[in-house]
Enzyme design. Structure first.
Site, short mmCIF file in Angstrom:
data_model
loop_
_atom_site.label_atom_id
_atom_site.label_comp_id
_atom_site.label_asym_id
_atom_site.label_seq_id
_atom_site.Cartn_x
_atom_site.Cartn_y
_atom_site.Cartn_z
N GLN A 137 37.68 34.59 23.84
CA GLN A 137 38.72 34.42 24.85
C GLN A 137 39.56 33.17 24.54
O GLN A 137 39.03 32.09 24.35
CB GLN A 137 38.08 34.30 26.25
CG GLN A 137 39.08 34.23 27.39
CD GLN A 137 39.90 35.52 27.54
OE1 GLN A 137 39.39 36.61 27.37
NE2 GLN A 137 41.17 35.37 27.85
N ASP A 164 40.54 42.28 19.13
CA ASP A 164 41.76 41.71 19.72
C ASP A 164 42.96 41.88 18.78
O ASP A 164 44.10 41.70 19.20
CB ASP A 164 41.57 40.21 20.02
CG ASP A 164 41.22 39.94 21.48
OD1 ASP A 164 41.57 40.77 22.33
OD2 ASP A 164 40.63 38.88 21.76
N LYS A 216 37.36 42.23 31.73
CA LYS A 216 36.97 42.94 30.51
C LYS A 216 35.54 43.45 30.61
O LYS A 216 35.26 44.59 30.20
CB LYS A 216 37.14 42.01 29.29
CG LYS A 216 38.61 41.68 29.04
CD LYS A 216 38.81 40.59 28.00
CE LYS A 216 40.28 40.18 27.98
NZ LYS A 216 40.57 39.13 26.98
C1 BQF Z 1 47.00 43.19 36.48
C2 BQF Z 1 46.21 36.97 29.36
C3 BQF Z 1 47.92 35.31 29.21
C4 BQF Z 1 47.11 34.52 28.40
C5 BQF Z 1 45.85 34.94 28.07
C6 BQF Z 1 45.04 43.18 34.94
C7 BQF Z 1 44.67 41.35 33.41
C8 BQF Z 1 45.78 40.72 33.93
C9 BQF Z 1 46.53 41.32 34.92
C10 BQF Z 1 43.86 40.73 32.35
C11 BQF Z 1 45.67 38.24 29.85
C12 BQF Z 1 46.47 39.15 30.71
C13 BQF Z 1 44.35 38.57 29.54
C14 BQF Z 1 46.17 42.55 35.43
C15 BQF Z 1 43.68 39.80 30.07
C16 BQF Z 1 45.85 40.52 30.85
O1 BQF Z 1 46.48 43.97 37.27
O2 BQF Z 1 48.22 42.96 36.48
C17 BQF Z 1 44.30 42.60 33.93
O3 BQF Z 1 42.67 40.55 32.52
N1 BQF Z 1 44.44 40.39 31.14
C18 BQF Z 1 43.61 37.71 28.69
O4 BQF Z 1 42.46 37.97 28.36
O5 BQF Z 1 44.15 36.58 28.23
C19 BQF Z 1 45.40 36.17 28.55
C20 BQF Z 1 47.48 36.52 29.69
#
Ligand code: BQF
Length: 279
Positions: free
Chosen positions: A96, A119, A52
């Site tokens: 987060q 969010d 992020k």
């Molecule tokens: C990619 C998330 C589950 C629980 C809490 C790019 C992200 C992930 C994958 C990423 C996610 C999932 C995030 C890819 C943020 C998505 O290239 O496939 C980016 O950073 N995510 C989160 O903040 O909390 C989570 C999934």
């Protein structure tokens, strides 16, 4: 053989659009600022927060991060959010998830000013989505709508099945698809004859939380399959809730993991920050 929906490329396109918009805003004296709060040191969370921050930097959003120890009290966290709510240069506040056990996530999320809820997890934002008022949309479902649209598939009138009913993905996903005039079914762990239900879907959104749970038997020939899951296999390879190898032979289009929904989630967070600064 199906088409692979390239979430990374579509997210990059959106980020470039946002970058221009951020530049335009700067020209009229408006900056975009995001506060990112991470409590404790969950490995996956640290990676997500880093993704992020990098994305913010790319589009020109100023991110300020607060990395707090795992034993931070709920009181201290709420006090920080209170201060950030007042700060003019902060347009968005992101906490987060998941938070450590001793902290009440609901209390923390509702402490964020709805005007800075990038969010889209605040009950105010959820309520707005439910009744069709403008508000911040949860990033993953909003990203999925963009992904489907920008790959040239229409949603209106289509039979959509969402597997999963979480507040973060399943429920808002169903509402957004409904808003796009789809016919929507929400299936979950207690659904009887799940394969029969998912096999009706023109658009199938898998947010099950189990690696490779959706096999070809769950999918209609020619369906668009969106995979929300992120898992790491024993061999450190990433996979989703969908058995990609098997399902790609049957689907019209399918999102990969990584490089599908994940990058779109990040792009939508940035879009919400820009929106917050404009309001
Ligand atoms: C990619 C998330 C589950 C629980 C809490 C790019 C992200 C992930 C994958 C990423 C996610 C999932 C995030 C890819 C943020 C998505 O290239 O496939 C980016 O950073 N995510 C989160 O903040 O909390 C989570 C999934």
């Amino acid at each position: 053989m199906s088409r692979r929906i390239d979430g990374k490329a579509i997210a990059a396109q959106i980020k470039d659009e946002l970058k221009e918009e951020v530049l335009r805003l700067k020209g009229s004296g408006v900056t975009v600022g995001l506060a990112v709060i991470l409590v404790g040191e969950d490995t996956a969370s640290a990676i997500y927060v880093n993704n992020k921050k990098k994305a913010c930097e790319y589009v020109g959003i100023e991110s300020v991060s607060y990395e707090l120890p795992a034993d931070t009290s709920q009181e201290d966290l709420l006090a920080l959010i209170g201060r950030l709510n007042q700060e003019e240069k902060i347009n968005g506040i992101l906490v987060q998830l998941p938070l450590p056990e001793h902290i009440d996530e609901e209390a923390v999320i509702t402490a964020i000013s709805p005007d800075k809820d990038v969010d889209g997890f605040h009950t105010e934002s959820a309520g707005r989505l439910l009744v069709g008022k403008e508000g911040f949309l949860p990033c993953t479902p909003a990203g999925i709508i963009q992904l489907i649209r920008r790959s040239g598939f229409s949603i209106e009138g289509k039979e959509c099945v969402v597997v999963g009913r979480s507040n973060i993905v399943g429920k808002p996903m169903a509402l957004l698809l409904l808003r796009e005039n789809a016919t929507v079914t929400v299936a979950h762990s207690k659904t009887e004859n799940l394969q029969q239900v998912t096999s009706r879907a023109d658009i199938l959104v898998a947010a099950v939380g189990k690696p490779k749970f959706i096999t070809a038997d769950y999918v209609k020939e020619g369906a668009v399959v969106i995979d929300v899951g992120i898992h790491r296999t024993a061999g450190r390879k990433m996979c989703g809730d969908v058995d990609f190898e098997e399902v790609q032979k049957k689907a019209a289009a399918i999102t990969p993991v990584p490089g599908g929904v994940g990058p779109m989630t990040i792009a939508m967070l940035l879009a919400n920050c820009v929106e917050a600064a404009k309001r």
